[in-house]
Design a protein around this motif. Structure first.
Motif, mmCIF file in Angstrom:
data_model
loop_
_atom_site.group_PDB
_atom_site.id
_atom_site.type_symbol
_atom_site.label_atom_id
_atom_site.label_comp_id
_atom_site.label_asym_id
_atom_site.label_seq_id
_atom_site.Cartn_x
_atom_site.Cartn_y
_atom_site.Cartn_z
ATOM 1 N N CYS A 27 0.716 -1.261 -0.068
ATOM 2 C CA CYS A 27 -0.047 0.068 -0.007
ATOM 3 C C CYS A 27 0.734 1.120 0.014
ATOM 4 N N ALA A 28 1.964 1.111 0.422
ATOM 5 C CA ALA A 28 3.014 2.273 0.234
ATOM 6 C C ALA A 28 3.169 2.637 -1.339
ATOM 7 N N HIS A 29 2.825 2.072 -2.426
ATOM 8 C CA HIS A 29 3.268 2.273 -3.697
ATOM 9 C C HIS A 29 1.630 2.631 -4.265
ATOM 10 N N ILE A 30 1.782 3.666 -5.175
ATOM 11 C CA ILE A 30 0.494 4.243 -5.773
ATOM 12 C C ILE A 30 -0.404 3.099 -6.295
ATOM 13 N N HIS A 31 -1.436 2.986 -6.055
ATOM 14 C CA HIS A 31 -2.454 2.049 -6.582
ATOM 15 C C HIS A 31 -3.957 2.560 -6.409
ATOM 16 N N GLY A 32 -4.821 2.067 -7.049
ATOM 17 C CA GLY A 32 -6.315 2.684 -7.234
ATOM 18 C C GLY A 32 -7.241 1.728 -6.739
ATOM 19 N N HIS A 33 -8.486 2.438 -6.538
ATOM 20 C CA HIS A 33 -9.783 1.553 -5.940
ATOM 21 C C HIS A 33 -10.862 2.218 -6.679
ATOM 22 N N THR A 34 -11.926 1.544 -6.818
ATOM 23 C CA THR A 34 -13.173 2.188 -7.171
ATOM 24 C C THR A 34 -13.888 1.982 -5.572
ATOM 25 N N TYR A 35 -13.914 3.045 -4.747
ATOM 26 C CA TYR A 35 -14.299 2.965 -3.548
ATOM 27 C C TYR A 35 -15.881 3.101 -3.791
ATOM 28 N N VAL A 36 -16.791 2.368 -2.770
ATOM 29 C CA VAL A 36 -18.417 2.373 -2.762
ATOM 30 C C VAL A 36 -18.458 3.371 -1.428
ATOM 31 N N VAL A 37 -19.015 4.611 -1.652
ATOM 32 C CA VAL A 37 -19.205 5.215 -0.273
ATOM 33 C C VAL A 37 -20.787 5.612 -0.040
ATOM 34 N N ASN A 38 -21.230 5.301 1.137
ATOM 35 C CA ASN A 38 -22.312 5.572 1.626
ATOM 36 C C ASN A 38 -22.429 6.547 2.752
#
Length: 145
Positions: free
Chosen positions: A37-48
């Motif tokens: 997780c110290a490296h740049i990476h992405g997510h598609t976060y689901v937020v409620n």
């Protein structure tokens, strides 16, 4: 969008509003113990976001869904979270862009907005799913609501 069930907050308010959104964003955790997780990476976060209150505004809304989307999605979607230095910082672990802190920061921004409304709705919780198997729920302590 897939319908999800979220942990519930028990309360005595008359109205409860929930706003879902997806946020595509990248981040990294600036600490040597963060592993991959110290490296740049992405997510598609689901937020409620859960908002509650006893009174509606002059338009009949508890809160306008579009305003919640603007405050959160409009700021974070398709960005590198670490670049939002007004939300996150790389020196203090209380402000790293972990999922826990993303949820807390969303709460703080939403509640600041709600505090300025005359009918004073409250943000009860923010749910942030980072992956299909990992999520965080941020709730303010009962006395802070």
């Amino acid at each position: 969008m897939m319908h999800q069930l979220y942990p519930q907050v028990f309360h005595d308010y008359c109205y409860e509003l929930n706003k879902d959104m997806h946020i595509a964003a990248a981040h990294f955790i600036p600490h040597q113990l963060a592993g991959k997780c110290a490296h740049i990476h992405g997510h598609t976060y689901v937020v409620n976001i859960t908002v509650a209150g006893d009174a509606l505004d002059e338009t009949g809304f508890l809160v306008n869904f579009q305003k919640l989307k603007q405050l959160v999605h409009g700021k974070l979607d398709h960005t590198l979270l670490n670049d939002h230095q007004d939300w996150f910082d790389s020196k203090n672990s209380e402000h790293f862009p972990t999922t826990e802190i993303v949820a807390r920061k969303i709460y703080e921004v939403v509640q600041d907005y709600l505090d300025a409304l005359p009918h004073k709705p409250k943000c009860l919780q923010v749910f942030v799913r980072e992956t299909p198997t990992s999520y965080v729920v941020y709730r303010p302590k009962a006395g802070d609501r």
